[in-house]
Design an enzyme around this catalytic site. Structure first.
Site, mmCIF file in Angstrom:
data_model
loop_
_atom_site.group_PDB
_atom_site.id
_atom_site.type_symbol
_atom_site.label_atom_id
_atom_site.label_comp_id
_atom_site.label_asym_id
_atom_site.label_seq_id
_atom_site.Cartn_x
_atom_site.Cartn_y
_atom_site.Cartn_z
ATOM 1 C CB CYS A 55 -10.841 9.158 66.173
ATOM 2 S SG CYS A 55 -12.166 10.365 66.115
ATOM 3 C CB CYS A 181 -6.731 35.005 73.819
ATOM 4 S SG CYS A 181 -8.298 33.768 73.193
ATOM 5 C CB SER A 476 -15.721 15.513 77.009
ATOM 6 O OG SER A 476 -14.644 15.285 76.476
#
Length: 573
Positions: A55, A181, A476
């Site tokens: 970022c 998974c 977040s």
């Protein structure tokens, strides 16, 4: 043609004009400036650039382009840097305690650098979450002509034929913990989710506050949603440098732009984009810097009457790149203004009003990201404020994408995020429970941590909406599910959240805006009498100092009185 300026009323006269400033000028000569350049206005060009995360990696280069724009406009650019604590790296461990505190350090460091060197104007470049509000707070505090520039979002990664962001990586941790998974999928996804430079790609905190920058008028029109890798970012940076000199010539300052009505516009954009709940924390903090009373309850009132219009992740489908390609923030504001949802007469850094800027935008009927305000995704905005016996000082929840706005269930209490995350990983949380994470507020944390690691793991387990999570900490912007943050008063101050016990029934109604603890008053009174404050592990350093002075979340977690108490404004020295 380059403008000329009279420095007799500008702050930089204190370091560059008159015989008594000869020692100061000697330093400028040492850096290669000419007499003519020293006579120009000094413009701070601040970057939050660093190597901590993608970022921030392009910000310094963009700031250097802005220097050329300042010079073209008749100014003398003075580059300096500030810090960033990058949430994606700090998430899920003790480092997140530094995140919100960094907002204050960023604002303070910019203020001190500008004050110490007597800069006349400011252009700021930010990339990760807290650096955006921190930079805009400094602009409002100093009140010198300023332009805010977002460094741009990351492009989406591609995984098995679909766009992905870092949110997907946090959530795959939960899927792996659930046995859904293999570990190989975790490794494959983590390698492709973030393909290059730029801030997190969904409508998380960085992109939410980037939209705020445009809506509130501190950023150039349709500048902030351009992804970091796009070459147009150089043009934007140069234009910001040129335009800040126009603002200086006309003496247009941030507080002329960021009025009460402008903050209302900004709050509407947060809700209309399904943006980060952190908008409810940062807007009050920014408003305080301008001397405007605008707390979480004011923000929540605006959220109530704002439809959800931009189909952005995490509640929706698209990412910031798609929003930019669809026409950007101004395309969204085009339809909102047409339906009376914005104040069009607010001034912006263009020197024109918001309505005048919007008038130059043509509605794009072919894009699929931004809905017409007459036919929204949902009639209620993507973010909702709550209040009730569990949160007398309010709380906030993102409802974008939720299938139900009601939840009721027994409490499951944890006194720190690590314990809650361990319970999630161990699959010890049951459907229908309300997970309570407390002592994570501004003072109690200290630092009001975000809980993305925990909420994403819950979602990965398939429990995103079958479990509610409430905290006096934060979430977040990438969080999705029934997650309620900013519960106040916080546990460290003896708020009701500190008195909750396992099995207590908590009732949440995001439609009515309520959050209540179903426990008799006499029982709560007995618990309160037995409660005592806790001592955290941070009894020295920056985190200790922050805990001594920080105010409540509903007012923005402020560390100073703001403009309402000031006796002079820096810009007028």
């Amino acid at each position: 043609m380059t403008q000329t300026f009279d420095k007799s009323r500008l702050p930089s006269r204190h370091v560059s004009v008159g015989p008594e400033r000869a020692p100061h000028r000697s330093y400028y000569y040492a850096m290669g400036l000419t007499e003519e350049e020293i006579a120009r206005p000094f413009v701070g060009v601040v970057s939050a650039g660093n190597d901590s995360a993608p970022c921030n990696t392009t910000l310094d280069a963009q700031a250097d382009v802005a220097r050329k724009g300042v010079e073209a406009g008749g100014g003398m650019p003075r580059r300096f840097n500030t810090i960033t604590v990058t949430d994606g790296i700090a998430m899920g461990h003790q480092g997140m305690k530094s995140s919100l505190i960094s907002r204050e350090v960023i604002a303070d460091s910019i203020e001190l650098s500008v004050r110490g060197h007597c800069y006349d104007a400011l252009v700021g470049f930010a990339g990760c979450d807290k650096s955006l509000p921190g930079m805009m707070m400094a602009m409002l505090r100093l009140n010198v002509p300023s332009i805010f520039v977002y460094g741009g979002s990351i492009l989406p990664g591609r995984f098995h034929g679909r766009d992905v962001t870092v949110k997907d990586v946090f959530e795959v941790v939960g899927r792996y913990a659930a046995g859904a998974c293999p570990l190989s999928e975790v490794h494959e996804l983590e390698r492709v989710a973030c393909p290059g430079h730029g801030a997190c790609g969904g409508q998380y905190t960085a992109n939410t506050m980037a939209c705020v920058g445009e809506a509130i008028g501190l950023s150039l029109p349709n500048s902030n949603m351009a992804p970091a890798p796009y070459t147009s970012r150089e043009q934007i940076a140069h234009a910001a440098g040129v335009q800040v000199m126009e603002l200086l010539a006309k003496n247009i300052r941030p507080r002329d732009i960021c009025t009460r009505q402008a903050f209302e516009n900004a709050a509407r954009i947060v809700a209309a984009t399904g943006g980060s709940t952190n908008g409810g924390l940062h807007l009050p903090a920014m408003a305080s810097e301008a001397g405007i009373a605008f707390d979480l309850f004011d923000v929540a009132e605006i959220f109530k009457t704002t439809p959800w219009l931009a189909d952005l992740q995490p509640g929706g489908q698209y990412v910031a790149r798609d929003m930019y390609d669809a026409g950007g923030v101004y395309m969204l504001m085009k339809t909102m203004l047409a339906e009376g949802l914005l104040h069009g007469d607010c001034l912006t850094v263009t020197g024109r009003t918001l309505a005048e800027n919007i008038d130059q935008v043509t509605w794009n009927p072919d894009q699929k990201v931004i809905y017409d305000a007459r036919s929204p995704i949902t009639p209620t905005g993507g973010v909702v404020g709550l209040k009730g016996s569990l949160a007398p000082d309010g709380a906030i929840v993102k409802v974008a994408g939720l299938h139900s706005l009601h939840f009721s269930g027994p409490a499951r209490c944890f006194d720190c995020e690590e314990d809650a995350f361990a319970a999630v990983e161990a699959r010890a949380i049951r459907e229908g429970e309300v997970v309570v994470i407390r002592y994570e507020g501004p003072r109690g944390g200290p630092g009001m941590r975000e809980m993305l690691a925990t909420t994403a793991a819950l979602y990965g387990l398939g429990m995103g909406e079958s479990v509610a999570l409430i905290t006096d900490g934060r979430f977040s912007g990438a969080t999705r599910g029934f997650c309620i943050g900013h519960v106040g008063p916080e546990a460290a101050e003896g708020g009701p959240i500190a008195l909750v016990e396992d099995g207590d029934i908590i009732r949440i109604d995001a439609e009515a805006g309520t959050i209540d603890l179903d426990v008799p008053d006499d029982v709560l009174a007995a618990r309160r009498a037995a409660w005592s404050p806790r001592v955290n592990d941070y009894q020295s350093g920056a985190l200790w100092r922050y805990a001594q002075i920080v105010g409540p979340a509903y007012k923005g977690a402020l560390t100073h009185p703001g403009a309402s108490a000031e006796r002079h404004v820096y810009a007028d020295i």
